[in-house]
Design a protein around this motif. Sequence first.
Motif, PDB file in Angstrom:
ATOM      1  N   THR A  20       0.831  -1.197   0.000  1.00  0.00           N
ATOM      2  CA  THR A  20       0.000   0.000   0.000  1.00  0.00           C
ATOM      3  C   THR A  20       0.870   1.254   0.000  1.00  0.00           C
ATOM      4  O   THR A  20       1.867   1.339   0.737  1.00  0.00           O
ATOM      5  CB  THR A  20      -0.952   0.041   1.213  1.00  0.00           C
ATOM      6  OG1 THR A  20      -1.612   1.317   1.252  1.00  0.00           O
ATOM      7  CG2 THR A  20      -0.214  -0.166   2.527  1.00  0.00           C
ATOM      8  N   VAL A  21       0.471   2.235  -0.797  1.00  0.00           N
ATOM      9  CA  VAL A  21       1.210   3.493  -0.875  1.00  0.00           C
ATOM     10  C   VAL A  21       1.153   4.238   0.456  1.00  0.00           C
ATOM     11  O   VAL A  21       2.025   5.053   0.763  1.00  0.00           O
ATOM     12  CB  VAL A  21       0.652   4.366  -2.025  1.00  0.00           C
ATOM     13  CG1 VAL A  21      -0.775   4.803  -1.731  1.00  0.00           C
ATOM     14  CG2 VAL A  21       1.539   5.568  -2.299  1.00  0.00           C
ATOM     15  N   ALA A  22       0.140   3.949   1.280  1.00  0.00           N
ATOM     16  CA  ALA A  22       0.044   4.586   2.599  1.00  0.00           C
ATOM     17  C   ALA A  22       1.283   4.282   3.442  1.00  0.00           C
ATOM     18  O   ALA A  22       1.771   5.137   4.190  1.00  0.00           O
ATOM     19  CB  ALA A  22      -1.212   4.111   3.319  1.00  0.00           C
ATOM     20  N   PHE A  23       1.796   3.067   3.329  1.00  0.00           N
ATOM     21  CA  PHE A  23       2.969   2.659   4.109  1.00  0.00           C
ATOM     22  C   PHE A  23       4.218   3.400   3.622  1.00  0.00           C
ATOM     23  O   PHE A  23       5.071   3.786   4.417  1.00  0.00           O
ATOM     24  CB  PHE A  23       3.155   1.153   4.001  1.00  0.00           C
ATOM     25  CG  PHE A  23       4.003   0.560   5.093  1.00  0.00           C
ATOM     26  CD1 PHE A  23       3.537   0.518   6.402  1.00  0.00           C
ATOM     27  CD2 PHE A  23       5.246   0.026   4.826  1.00  0.00           C
ATOM     28  CE1 PHE A  23       4.314  -0.032   7.424  1.00  0.00           C
ATOM     29  CE2 PHE A  23       6.030  -0.532   5.828  1.00  0.00           C
ATOM     30  CZ  PHE A  23       5.565  -0.557   7.132  1.00  0.00           C
ATOM     31  N   SER A  24       4.310   3.618   2.317  1.00  0.00           N
ATOM     32  CA  SER A  24       5.436   4.373   1.761  1.00  0.00           C
ATOM     33  C   SER A  24       5.372   5.834   2.196  1.00  0.00           C
ATOM     34  O   SER A  24       6.382   6.430   2.587  1.00  0.00           O
ATOM     35  CB  SER A  24       5.424   4.282   0.231  1.00  0.00           C
ATOM     36  OG  SER A  24       5.541   2.944  -0.193  1.00  0.00           O
ATOM     37  N   ALA A  25       4.170   6.425   2.134  1.00  0.00           N
ATOM     38  CA  ALA A  25       3.998   7.813   2.559  1.00  0.00           C
ATOM     39  C   ALA A  25       4.334   7.965   4.037  1.00  0.00           C
ATOM     40  O   ALA A  25       4.914   8.983   4.456  1.00  0.00           O
ATOM     41  CB  ALA A  25       2.563   8.266   2.283  1.00  0.00           C
ATOM     42  N   LEU A  26       3.984   6.971   4.833  1.00  0.00           N
ATOM     43  CA  LEU A  26       4.294   7.003   6.262  1.00  0.00           C
ATOM     44  C   LEU A  26       5.801   7.024   6.492  1.00  0.00           C
ATOM     45  O   LEU A  26       6.304   7.771   7.345  1.00  0.00           O
ATOM     46  CB  LEU A  26       3.668   5.794   6.952  1.00  0.00           C
ATOM     47  CG  LEU A  26       3.941   5.625   8.453  1.00  0.00           C
ATOM     48  CD1 LEU A  26       3.494   6.855   9.232  1.00  0.00           C
ATOM     49  CD2 LEU A  26       3.237   4.378   8.988  1.00  0.00           C
ATOM     50  N   GLN A  27       6.547   6.241   5.737  1.00  0.00           N
ATOM     51  CA  GLN A  27       8.007   6.221   5.888  1.00  0.00           C
ATOM     52  C   GLN A  27       8.629   7.562   5.484  1.00  0.00           C
ATOM     53  O   GLN A  27       9.610   8.003   6.080  1.00  0.00           O
ATOM     54  CB  GLN A  27       8.594   5.077   5.061  1.00  0.00           C
ATOM     55  CG  GLN A  27       8.270   3.707   5.633  1.00  0.00           C
ATOM     56  CD  GLN A  27       8.591   2.577   4.671  1.00  0.00           C
ATOM     57  OE1 GLN A  27       9.720   2.094   4.611  1.00  0.00           O
ATOM     58  NE2 GLN A  27       7.586   2.151   3.915  1.00  0.00           N
ATOM     59  N   ILE A  28       8.046   8.217   4.478  1.00  0.00           N
ATOM     60  CA  ILE A  28       8.503   9.555   4.095  1.00  0.00           C
ATOM     61  C   ILE A  28       8.254  10.541   5.235  1.00  0.00           C
ATOM     62  O   ILE A  28       9.130  11.337   5.598  1.00  0.00           O
ATOM     63  CB  ILE A  28       7.794  10.030   2.812  1.00  0.00           C
ATOM     64  CG1 ILE A  28       8.200   9.162   1.626  1.00  0.00           C
ATOM     65  CG2 ILE A  28       8.129  11.502   2.526  1.00  0.00           C
ATOM     66  CD1 ILE A  28       7.352   9.392   0.376  1.00  0.00           C
ATOM     67  N   ALA A  29       7.053  10.489   5.818  1.00  0.00           N
ATOM     68  CA  ALA A  29       6.700  11.393   6.918  1.00  0.00           C
ATOM     69  C   ALA A  29       7.603  11.169   8.131  1.00  0.00           C
ATOM     70  O   ALA A  29       8.026  12.129   8.790  1.00  0.00           O
ATOM     71  CB  ALA A  29       5.231  11.200   7.292  1.00  0.00           C
ATOM     72  N   ILE A  30       7.907   9.916   8.422  1.00  0.00           N
ATOM     73  CA  ILE A  30       8.814   9.613   9.540  1.00  0.00           C
ATOM     74  C   ILE A  30      10.207  10.149   9.255  1.00  0.00           C
ATOM     75  O   ILE A  30      10.868  10.727  10.124  1.00  0.00           O
ATOM     76  CB  ILE A  30       8.851   8.089   9.797  1.00  0.00           C
ATOM     77  CG1 ILE A  30       7.517   7.614  10.381  1.00  0.00           C
ATOM     78  CG2 ILE A  30      10.003   7.723  10.739  1.00  0.00           C
ATOM     79  CD1 ILE A  30       7.390   6.106  10.490  1.00  0.00           C
ATOM     80  N   THR A  31      10.665   9.984   8.035  1.00  0.00           N
ATOM     81  CA  THR A  31      11.983  10.490   7.627  1.00  0.00           C
ATOM     82  C   THR A  31      12.086  11.989   7.844  1.00  0.00           C
ATOM     83  O   THR A  31      13.123  12.497   8.283  1.00  0.00           O
ATOM     84  CB  THR A  31      12.235  10.162   6.144  1.00  0.00           C
ATOM     85  OG1 THR A  31      12.264   8.749   5.961  1.00  0.00           O
ATOM     86  CG2 THR A  31      13.555  10.761   5.662  1.00  0.00           C
TER      87      THR A  31
END
Length: 253
Positions: free
Chosen positions: A165-176
């Motif tokens: 899911t792209v949501a998981f990728s977006a979450l990793q960007i936000a955490i970064t």
Amino acid sequence: MEITKQKIDEIKKNLSNECIIYLSGPSSLQTPVDLMRSKSVLSVNGSAGYLIDNDVPIFAYVVCDGSFYKNCKDLFIKYSSYAKYTFISENVLEEANAEERELLINNCFILRDFCKSRGGLGRKIRYFIKSICNENIFIKCSKNRKVKTIAFSTDVSYGHFGSATVAFSALQIAITLRFKKIIFSGLDLNNLCERFYSEVRTQPTTLPSDLQYIIKSLSFLKEKYHGEIYNLSKKTAIPYNIIPFINMDDVTG
């Protein structure tokens, strides 16, 4: 474009303390436009159209589905041009011809995969060593070849993990980017995983069949990462003990 620590530091300079990851679930339409205008908004796939129509600035546009790029190139170009930054996965590059690929590499940040969900014992041993050697990468492997690997990154300059899911990728960007509070809008994932926007050509989704894998991935992330992550959706398939519910009134404007 390559995602480097220097570029990440530059991006961090003008961020709000809180961000909203604006997804495609129907509950996204309940998130007030004025609230989103006060946050850094990360949008995915077709959800960006609603933000554009309502004059909500898009801080980052994230696309990891190669089929979305292949079937909706005009929309991708429109949404990417509107957003301040665009992040795409290697799957998107695979759907581009040579000319398009060059444009994408020059204008978008490329999310590289630091590991795959499938693989034999040798690959999993390499993943284990990688996670031991890098404090920003977390990987959970099973000895059983049939069990998918789960992973995530707290610094996407080292790569990311898609987890279906792209949501998981977006979450990793936000955490970064070290947002103090990360808030999901439209993280529903229930029933048939309908999108709130209409599509000229309906895009396929594997979300219903991948739901348990997504839940396991989010649970693993929550176990290892202790930042503030919340969900605005009142009708979600993601347990609140993994991503807690937050009332709209508790999100500061």
